[in-house]
Design an enzyme around this catalytic site. Structure first.
Site, PDB file in Angstrom:
ATOM      1  N   ASN A 209      16.043  22.614  -9.590  1.00 45.40           N
ATOM      2  CA  ASN A 209      16.751  21.877  -8.538  1.00 45.40           C
ATOM      3  C   ASN A 209      18.209  21.713  -8.950  1.00 45.40           C
ATOM      4  OD1 ASN A 209      17.017  19.295 -10.113  1.00 45.40           O
ATOM      5  ND2 ASN A 209      14.804  19.579 -10.144  1.00 45.40           N
TER       6      ASN A 209
ATOM      7  N   LYS B  77       7.903  40.806 -15.793  1.00 48.16           N
ATOM      8  CA  LYS B  77       8.685  40.584 -14.569  1.00 48.16           C
ATOM      9  C   LYS B  77       7.888  41.054 -13.346  1.00 48.16           C
ATOM     10  CE  LYS B  77      13.068  41.574 -12.394  1.00 48.16           C
ATOM     11  NZ  LYS B  77      14.033  42.612 -12.155  1.00 48.16           N
TER      12      LYS B  77
ATOM     13  N   ASP C 196       8.116  18.689  -8.813  1.00 45.59           N
ATOM     14  CA  ASP C 196       6.837  18.119  -8.377  1.00 45.59           C
ATOM     15  C   ASP C 196       5.729  19.168  -8.384  1.00 45.59           C
ATOM     16  OD1 ASP C 196       7.768  15.550  -8.004  1.00 45.59           O
ATOM     17  OD2 ASP C 196       8.500  15.979  -5.983  1.00 45.59           O
TER      18      ASP C 196
ATOM     19  N   LYS D 141       4.818   3.105  -8.352  1.00 44.86           N
ATOM     20  CA  LYS D 141       4.929   3.507  -9.762  1.00 44.86           C
ATOM     21  C   LYS D 141       4.999   2.296 -10.704  1.00 44.86           C
ATOM     22  CE  LYS D 141       7.120   7.846  -8.350  1.00 44.86           C
ATOM     23  NZ  LYS D 141       7.700   9.101  -8.818  1.00 44.86           N
TER      24      LYS D 141
ATOM     25  N   PHE E 228      14.553   6.495 -10.552  1.00 47.34           N
ATOM     26  CA  PHE E 228      15.562   6.887  -9.566  1.00 47.34           C
ATOM     27  C   PHE E 228      14.848   7.395  -8.326  1.00 47.34           C
ATOM     28  CE2 PHE E 228      20.065   7.025 -10.752  1.00 47.34           C
ATOM     29  CZ  PHE E 228      19.986   6.432 -11.997  1.00 47.34           C
TER      30      PHE E 228
ATOM     31  N   LYS F 233       8.363   3.712  -3.753  1.00 46.07           N
ATOM     32  CA  LYS F 233       8.233   4.282  -5.107  1.00 46.07           C
ATOM     33  C   LYS F 233       8.194   3.167  -6.161  1.00 46.07           C
ATOM     34  CE  LYS F 233      10.297   8.692  -3.913  1.00 46.07           C
ATOM     35  NZ  LYS F 233      11.465   9.564  -3.897  1.00 46.07           N
TER      36      LYS F 233
END
Ligand code: CTP
Length: 402
Positions: free
Chosen positions: A209, A288, A278, A342, A324, A338
């Protein structure tokens, strides 16, 4: 970060003296009041005038100079100093400091000062490795001096080896670590995660990301400046390790899970700024994957473990856990979910839609959410945001201790 602080830069006779001109400039940029004290030999390399222009203060060299305001300069400066950094420090200066010799302005000032003292040795490798120099370095460390290790490189004499003075920015980081911030996190252990994980598809490709790691690195840096013992578990991030931070590099979400769950029980404060994948490929190909013409491809993925949730649900008493939440929609609502799911003490919500927030920039716009408060921090530098997050974490700890 140094406004209101008085820093004395001691310069002794080595070619690295020219780098100290930049150091003085960097210290000034940080807001410090900088005084330069040179030895006679240093003035052979760089003129006092250069340092005067850079520091905006008279450069002091002569113990018995007559034509400026009357005070006992080595004592008044020693009292005013928040920190002394001697850079470069010759073998001769270190020998004098190790034996309490005070035969010029700089050595006298250093002997008289009670503030933190940093010394950056710079000399030929043989001189540095000489047992006499090593014994003197050991001795000044015992006297409380902090010695900034020289680096390896091509030396002025043409030799290659250890003895070069680190670059001004690194010296500045040492000064900041000593005096930039009150040590209000001393004795606390802080665990920070940062950066992006990479999930390999084959030896060439991976899923990742846009996280730059900047926010997590800023938190680790700020905690180190405040005296905490900091461990930073970092995914992919092209950033230098902040001084005083213990860094563990990982690549995948599984590695992040292993390192974080191992380190978590020892942490007083945990801040998870990492952008963890995730999902990860069900299988990683050893070779490859070749393209097959006109055939579409799908990649089976499986979920990774939610590290923060696992840590939150196994929280130790008194531990502060902060996550975060990077959202594109319904920022506060999603972040609150969250926080609860959590079992966190705090969550830092930021929206990818806000200008000034997000991955690669140097600013962020964070809303701090706890079980009973929602506080917008506004657009701040990532380092200032980091300090506000740590302030809030300390407040939560204090509330728990009551
Ligand atoms: N996190 C984690 N382990 C994961 C995924 C996320 O520890 N496998 C942590 C992140 O470090 C962050 C927090 O959980 O502190 C929230 O991450 P985020 O990606 O915003 O949320 P997710 O829980 O993954 O939910 P979603 O992607 O659906 O928004």
């Amino acid at each position: 970060m140094l406004s209101g602080k008085t820093v004395i830069v001691g310069v002794t006779g080595g070619i690295a003296a020219y780098k100290s001109v930049s150091l003085v400039g960097e210290l000034k940029k940080q807001g410090a009041n900088v005084h330069v004290v040179m030895t006679e030999n240093a003035a052979e390399f760089v003129t006092p005038l250069t340092f005067e222009v850079r520091s905006g203060n008279r450069c002091i060299k002569d113990m018995f100079e007559r034509n400026f305001e009357y005070d006992v300069k080595h004592i008044s400066l020693a009292k005013a100093a928040d920190l002394i950094i001697v850079a470069p420090a010759t073998a001769n200066f270190i020998a004098k400091a190790a034996h309490g010799i005070a035969d010029d302005m700089l050595s006298t000032l250093v002997l008289a000062a009670k503030c933190p003292k940093l010394v950056a040795p710079a000399m030929n490798t043989a001189m540095y490795e000489n047992p006499a120099t090593q014994a003197n370095i050991k001795r000044i460390k015992e006297y409380g001096f902090k010695v900034i290790e020289p680096v390896k490189g091509l030396l002025a004499c043409g030799d290659e080896g250890k003895g070069k003075m680190p670059e001004p920015d690194e010296l500045l980081q040492h000064v900041l670590l000593e005096i930039a911030h009150e040590k209000d996190m001393k004795g606390l252990s802080v665990l920070v995660t940062a950066g992006a994980t990479q999930e390999p598809i084959d030896p060439v490709r991976y899923i990742t990301n846009h996280s730059s790691g900047k926010m997590g690195f800023a938190i680790a840096h700020a905690a180190a400046l405040r005296g905490a013992a900091v461990t930073l578990i970092s995914g992919s991030a092209a950033l230098a390790t902040p001084l005083g931070v213990h860094r563990i590099d990982i690549r995948t979400a599984a590695e992040m899970h292993r390192e974080t769950t191992t380190a978590a029980p020892d942490a007083d404060i945990l801040i998870k700024a990492a952008a963890v994948a995730d999902f990860t490929p069900v299988a990683t190909s050893d070779s490859k994957i070749k393209k097959k013409d006109e055939v579409s491809m799908s990649l089976p993925l499986k979920p990774t473990k939610d590290i923060l949730k696992e840590i939150g649900l196994n929280k130790k008493e008194g531990q502060i856990i902060c996550g975060f939440a990077m959202e594109t929609e319904d920022l506060i609502e999603n972040a609150k979910k969250k926080l609860q799911a959590k079992n966190l003490d705090m969550i830092c919500a930021n929206s990818l839609r806000d200008e000034g927030a997000g991955f690669a920039g140097d600013t962020n716009i964070v809303t701090l959410i706890t079980k009973d408060s929602v506080r917008e921090l506004g657009c701040l530098s990532k380092l200032d945001t980091a300090h506000r997050i740590l302030d809030a974490a300390l407040d939560l700890r204090k509330a728990f201790e009551k």
